[in-house]
Design a protein around this motif. Sequence first.
Motif, PDB file in Angstrom:
ATOM      1  N   SER A  25      23.681  16.552 -43.931  1.00 59.32           N
ATOM      2  CA  SER A  25      22.929  18.017 -43.736  1.00 59.32           C
ATOM      3  C   SER A  25      23.873  18.851 -42.827  1.00 59.32           C
ATOM      4  O   SER A  25      23.752  20.060 -43.037  1.00 59.32           O
TER       5      SER A  25
ATOM      6  N   ILE B   6      16.897  16.023 -44.731  1.00 58.04           N
ATOM      7  CA  ILE B   6      16.048  15.915 -43.445  1.00 58.04           C
ATOM      8  C   ILE B   6      14.596  15.729 -43.654  1.00 58.04           C
ATOM      9  O   ILE B   6      14.080  14.667 -43.231  1.00 58.04           O
ATOM     10  N   ASP B   7      14.046  16.193 -44.720  1.00 59.90           N
ATOM     11  CA  ASP B   7      12.701  16.045 -45.116  1.00 59.90           C
ATOM     12  C   ASP B   7      12.403  14.550 -45.504  1.00 59.90           C
ATOM     13  O   ASP B   7      11.202  13.932 -45.022  1.00 59.90           O
TER      14      ASP B   7
ATOM     15  N   GLN C  35      18.243  18.793 -37.219  1.00 59.61           N
ATOM     16  CA  GLN C  35      16.986  19.531 -37.156  1.00 59.61           C
ATOM     17  C   GLN C  35      17.084  20.761 -36.406  1.00 59.61           C
ATOM     18  O   GLN C  35      16.702  21.768 -36.980  1.00 59.61           O
TER      19      GLN C  35
ATOM     20  N   SER D 132      16.967  24.443 -38.076  1.00 59.75           N
ATOM     21  CA  SER D 132      15.909  25.338 -37.606  1.00 59.75           C
ATOM     22  C   SER D 132      16.409  26.687 -37.191  1.00 59.75           C
ATOM     23  O   SER D 132      15.466  27.842 -37.348  1.00 59.75           O
TER      24      SER D 132
ATOM     25  N   ASN E 236      12.115  12.358 -42.273  1.00 57.02           N
ATOM     26  CA  ASN E 236      10.982  12.474 -41.684  1.00 57.02           C
ATOM     27  C   ASN E 236       9.702  11.999 -42.251  1.00 57.02           C
ATOM     28  O   ASN E 236       8.652  11.373 -41.847  1.00 57.02           O
TER      29      ASN E 236
ATOM     30  N   LYS F 172      10.216  19.520 -34.189  1.00 59.00           N
ATOM     31  CA  LYS F 172      10.789  17.853 -34.620  1.00 59.00           C
ATOM     32  C   LYS F 172      11.742  17.738 -33.796  1.00 59.00           C
ATOM     33  O   LYS F 172      11.972  16.583 -33.216  1.00 59.00           O
TER      34      LYS F 172
ATOM     35  N   GLN G   4      18.157  20.577 -46.192  1.00 60.83           N
ATOM     36  CA  GLN G   4      16.533  20.466 -45.725  1.00 60.83           C
ATOM     37  C   GLN G   4      15.876  19.386 -46.373  1.00 60.83           C
ATOM     38  O   GLN G   4      15.183  18.695 -45.729  1.00 60.83           O
TER      39      GLN G   4
ATOM     40  N   GLU H  18       9.232  24.277 -37.632  1.00 58.11           N
ATOM     41  CA  GLU H  18       8.862  22.923 -37.642  1.00 58.11           C
ATOM     42  C   GLU H  18       9.932  21.995 -37.246  1.00 58.11           C
ATOM     43  O   GLU H  18       9.820  20.862 -36.583  1.00 58.11           O
ATOM     44  N   TYR H  19      11.198  22.403 -37.917  1.00 55.50           N
ATOM     45  CA  TYR H  19      12.354  21.596 -37.515  1.00 55.50           C
ATOM     46  C   TYR H  19      12.779  21.530 -35.798  1.00 55.50           C
ATOM     47  O   TYR H  19      13.010  20.664 -35.156  1.00 55.50           O
ATOM     48  N   TRP H  20      12.394  22.810 -35.379  1.00 54.61           N
ATOM     49  CA  TRP H  20      12.791  23.011 -33.850  1.00 54.61           C
ATOM     50  C   TRP H  20      11.819  21.974 -33.234  1.00 54.61           C
ATOM     51  O   TRP H  20      12.342  21.323 -32.245  1.00 54.61           O
TER      52      TRP H  20
END
Length: 378
Positions: free
Chosen positions: A306, A329-330, A371, A375, A333, A25, A326, A21-23
Amino acid sequence: MKLSLSLSLSSQRSSSAPSSEYWLKAQETHDFVVGNLLTHYNSYRVNTTSQTNVAYEWYNASQIYADAAMIQAGDPRYVPYMNNSYAWMNNMWDTSSSNGGYYAAANVDGTGSGGDKYADDNGLTGVVYLDAYNVSAGTIKVNYLNSAKACAHWLIHSGQWDSTYGGGFWWNTVRESKPTQTNGLALQLFLRLYQITGQIFYRDWAYSVRNWLMNEMFDTTTGLYIWKIDGPGAGIKHTEKFTYDNAIMIEAFLLYAQIIGDHSYTTKAQTLGIKMNTTLWNNTYHVYLFNSAGGRINPAWCGWASQAMIQLYLADDNSAWLDYAQQNIDYMNSKLRNSANYGYYAFCDVDGSGVDTRHEGVDQAWMQRVQVLLSNYR
């Protein structure tokens, strides 16, 4: 044309690139950049509102940094973005001086560069070019290395380092202060150039910068690095602790351990990470604070942590570092991402209130970068 390009990037993926999901995003963030900040000159405007005709050096360099990470992750479609923006950066280089150096700002068409130069901008840009060097080949690879050397040359010969306060690089040509981040980025650049070229003078400069930082900027009470020393004549130390300052120092120490071979610096980096997670981490909202004096959150400045935590994980394989990276970053988001266009807002309070709705280019670049870095592992 920009819209169709944006859509094509988010709907295609290199088979060797990550699929988390990070890739995804990171790709969506880049799509926002292409649709809203990239100009037909291959520069990036400062933001989408008040400064649409101006480009900042470190904003453009940060986007090159982000695209280099996409290429490193296995997606060659980002090569033209990286190289075209690099070519545009020539507009910001001071060709009137034998020492060169990047100016801080220009018009998006490349005209109007001038005024102050910043040592942290030039140091970061040199580091960025070495990441681009790592994912390039042939003539362009040589060019990236030479440009990184040119950034280092300016740092060394510009007079930005002097004996005031025992050494250290001034933040800018106005000589407003000597900050940790300026010197930490210079340390990274010198170490990496020494690793690539083997030229001893880069190593010796790294020694000098390291010594100054550890002697003048390290706060033994908190185990963290302070913000800056006011200059010239004032000599006042600002002891606030900033997340990005200490993230930069973690990265520098890990490089020092790897390149110089003194693995006590791995321990120093790990200890610094622990201290960051004691002082600058908010346990309620699971995010790094901008600094120790307040509760504001910013994608670039706080997101930098991060990157540092991911580097610590690569050094010792302790997944706890990845957990911090993580969760940080979350938070971005969840609290700072515009769900309509996938751009990131500039600031908010730690609880997510008080959102500054500007879309700054540097925030997009750093969220894209961290991100895609995450990923690779999550």
